[in-house]
Design an enzyme around this catalytic site. Structure first.
Site, PDB file in Angstrom:
ATOM      1  N   HIS A 151      59.519  51.937  29.563  1.00  0.00           N
ATOM      2  CA  HIS A 151      58.454  51.635  28.592  1.00  0.00           C
ATOM      3  C   HIS A 151      57.125  52.234  29.063  1.00  0.00           C
ATOM      4  CE1 HIS A 151      57.297  48.624  25.223  1.00  0.00           C
ATOM      5  NE2 HIS A 151      56.548  49.702  25.164  1.00  0.00           N
ATOM      6  N   GLU A 189      63.685  43.775  27.848  1.00  0.00           N
ATOM      7  CA  GLU A 189      62.933  44.449  28.903  1.00  0.00           C
ATOM      8  C   GLU A 189      62.504  43.433  29.945  1.00  0.00           C
ATOM      9  OE1 GLU A 189      59.732  46.711  27.194  1.00  0.00           O
ATOM     10  OE2 GLU A 189      61.059  47.921  25.943  1.00  0.00           O
TER      11      GLU A 189
END
Length: 530
Positions: free
Chosen positions: A280, A261
């Protein structure tokens, strides 16, 4: 005395700042910028972070004063917890802050995937009206498999059940009776994969769960199954999921978390069909951010005061501390301080004896509380629930615990039974009394007491003879020190006595010396209020 420094490494809700109040010096830094973070940590007593700041061994080494790392959220992937523990640094998170938000996001992903909402939205914005291209499936009457029935999994299960679904779950650590109470049938993972029409994953990322669902597992699912992962990246093999989407084995997927990420440009899920990807967002609501910030701010205040922190993840106690045990923690810490005063120093061995109803609970934390009290008055460094075991080992203190359901004179009580380096035996006991659970000192060295174990106290050991109480009272009175309560108990030999006084302030050392000399005290010790 300078205020403790609290370093804010990532933006927190204003309510968190309000909780911290004016007890601390607040500093800010961009936690993602290592060149700024490391120097800022040099004077930090606490650091508050979210997900972008890495508190690893290097960061901990740069923070000699650090006492607590507070993560405003659940996951601790960006904190080296073992390294922090080795340093005696408390690590706390906010385990309850975003559980509702995360569960709701998983439900949102299920609905988005089932009804193709993002793709349909983009189509309408593009000027199209392709209703038939976005035919979805109903949630009602489907079998939903929940992988991991922890706090978030349970909330998701209750919400998805409201759509008229049948919920099954895989969780090797949950008791079947608890699952039944939730209206959920426990099955093994293989059965869940083959039976479920919709699968939602709610597991932590551990070595055991990483890659739990790969190509082999996806080959066994119902063709066209919908899969959602809003838990942790890497629980599903991303390439295997993209391949299963391309082949139609998986009918659609909603993914909020990823191995890397931000999502890399070459991630196979970017080009997979029938997939909804979010960045997220599981904890990204105003309410969750507010809860997380305020929760860790409260934990920081407790930690910097040296108090017990319920959300600590690296305190060496066996599991969560029960509500029935928490009120005993400050009492046992005070008993440890009294034990040091009575013994005239740090003991060689201490057994924490728990009796009565309290013995039904896990009271491991009380051993750490005793260590805090024993060492608090005699060493310069802060004694915490994290470094207490290391301090005990360093100073040669052999610590253990016992429990007995026998109640004796009290419904529950705790005794610290010690052996001093010279072989002398010492003990102190306490209990919580009444509806308000008043902390009481009930025994010293086998002699009965009944005195509130709070505030500033004096403990005297002396040869028993008439007039001692009067002499002590007169000297304290002349110094304008008020005696709030007092009790004397004669030792078994009848030749010595112990006097415990609760006073409205700790007398200066010269007055303590004068009192000791006037009554020929074997020992006189002052115990400051917690």
């Amino acid at each position: 005395m300078p205020q403790p420094v609290v370093l804010i490494a990532e933006a927190l809700a204003p309510s968190a700042m309000e909780v911290l109040g004016d007890e601390f010096e607040i500093r800010s830094v961009d936690g993602a910028d290592r060149s700024a973070l490391l120097p800022a940590l040099a004077e930090a007593d606490a650091v508050l972070i979210r997900s972008a700041t890495q508190i690893d061994a290097e960061a901990l080494a740069a923070a000699p004063r650090l006492k607590v790392v507070a993560r405003a959220g659940i996951g601790l992937d960006n904190v080296d917890v073992p390294a922090a523990t080795a340093r005696g640094v408390l690590v706390v998170n906010a385990p309850q802050s975003n559980i509702i938000t995360a569960a709701e996001h998983a439900v949102a992903l299920v609905l988005s995937v089932a009804r193709h909402i993002p793709a349909a939205h983009a189509s309408v914005l593009a000027g199209e009206w392709k209703r038939s291209a976005f035919t979805g499936v109903e949630i009602a009457d489907k079998t939903v498999g929940v992988v991991g029935l922890g706090r978030i999994g349970q909330l998701f299960a209750s919400r998805i059940a409201a759509f008229g679904t049948t919920v099954i779950a895989y969780d090797p650590y949950l008791q079947p009776a608890r699952a039944a109470a939730l209206g959920v049938q426990l099955v093994d993972l293989a059965t869940l994969l083959t039976r479920a029409d919709i699968i939602s994953i709610h597991l932590p990322r551990t070595p055991e769960t990483l890659g739990l669902i790969g190509a082999a597992e996806l080959a066994t699912v119902k063709r066209g199954v919908l899969i959602v992962n809003a838990a942790r990246g890497g629980l599903i093999d991303e390439q295997a999921l993209a391949d299963a989407l391309a082949s139609g084995q998986v009918g659609g997927a909603g993914v909020d978390v990823y191995v890397q990420e931000p999502l890399s440009a070459d991630n196979p899920l970017r080009t997979a069909p029938n997939v909804v990807l979010t960045p997220h967002l599981g904890a990204s609501t105003v309410e969750a951010q507010d809860k997380a910030g305020t929760a860790v701010a409260r934990s920081v205040k407790l930690a910097l005061r040296g108090d017990f922190v319920p959300d600590a993840v690296n305190v060496q106690a066996a599991g969560p501390v029960a509500d029935e045990v928490r009120p005993w923690i400050p009492l046992v810490s005070r008993l440890g301080t009294i034990l040091t005063a009575v013994g005239g120093g740090v003991p060689s061995t201490v057994v924490v004896e728990v009796r009565g109803d309290l013995a039904h609970q896990d009271t491991t934390i009380l051993q750490l509380a005793a260590v805090r009290g024993i060492f608090g008055p005699v060493i310069s460094e802060s004694v915490t629930f994290v470094n207490a075991p290391a301090l005990a080992a360093e100073h040669g203190l052999d610590l253990s615990g016992t429990s007995s359901e026998e109640t004796g004179d009290y419904r529950s009580s705790v005794t610290l039974r010690a052996a001093m380096p010279d072989g002398a035996a010492r003990s102190v006991s306490g209990t919580l009394s009444g509806e308000d659970q008043t902390a009481k000192l009930i025994e010293i060295n086998g002699r009965h007491f009944d005195l509130r174990a709070e505030g500033d106290m004096l403990v005297l050991a002396y040869a028993d003879r008439p007039g001692v109480m009067g002499t002590v009272g007169a000297l304290l009175g002349d110094a304008q020190v008020n005696i709030q309560a007092a009790q004397i108990s004669q030792e078994l030999s009848g030749r010595a006595a112990i006097m415990v006084l609760r006073v409205d302030g700790i007398p200066p050392q010269d007055l303590l010396d004068a009192i000791g000399s006037a009554v020929d005290a074997r020992a006189i010790r002052a115990i400051a209020a917690d």
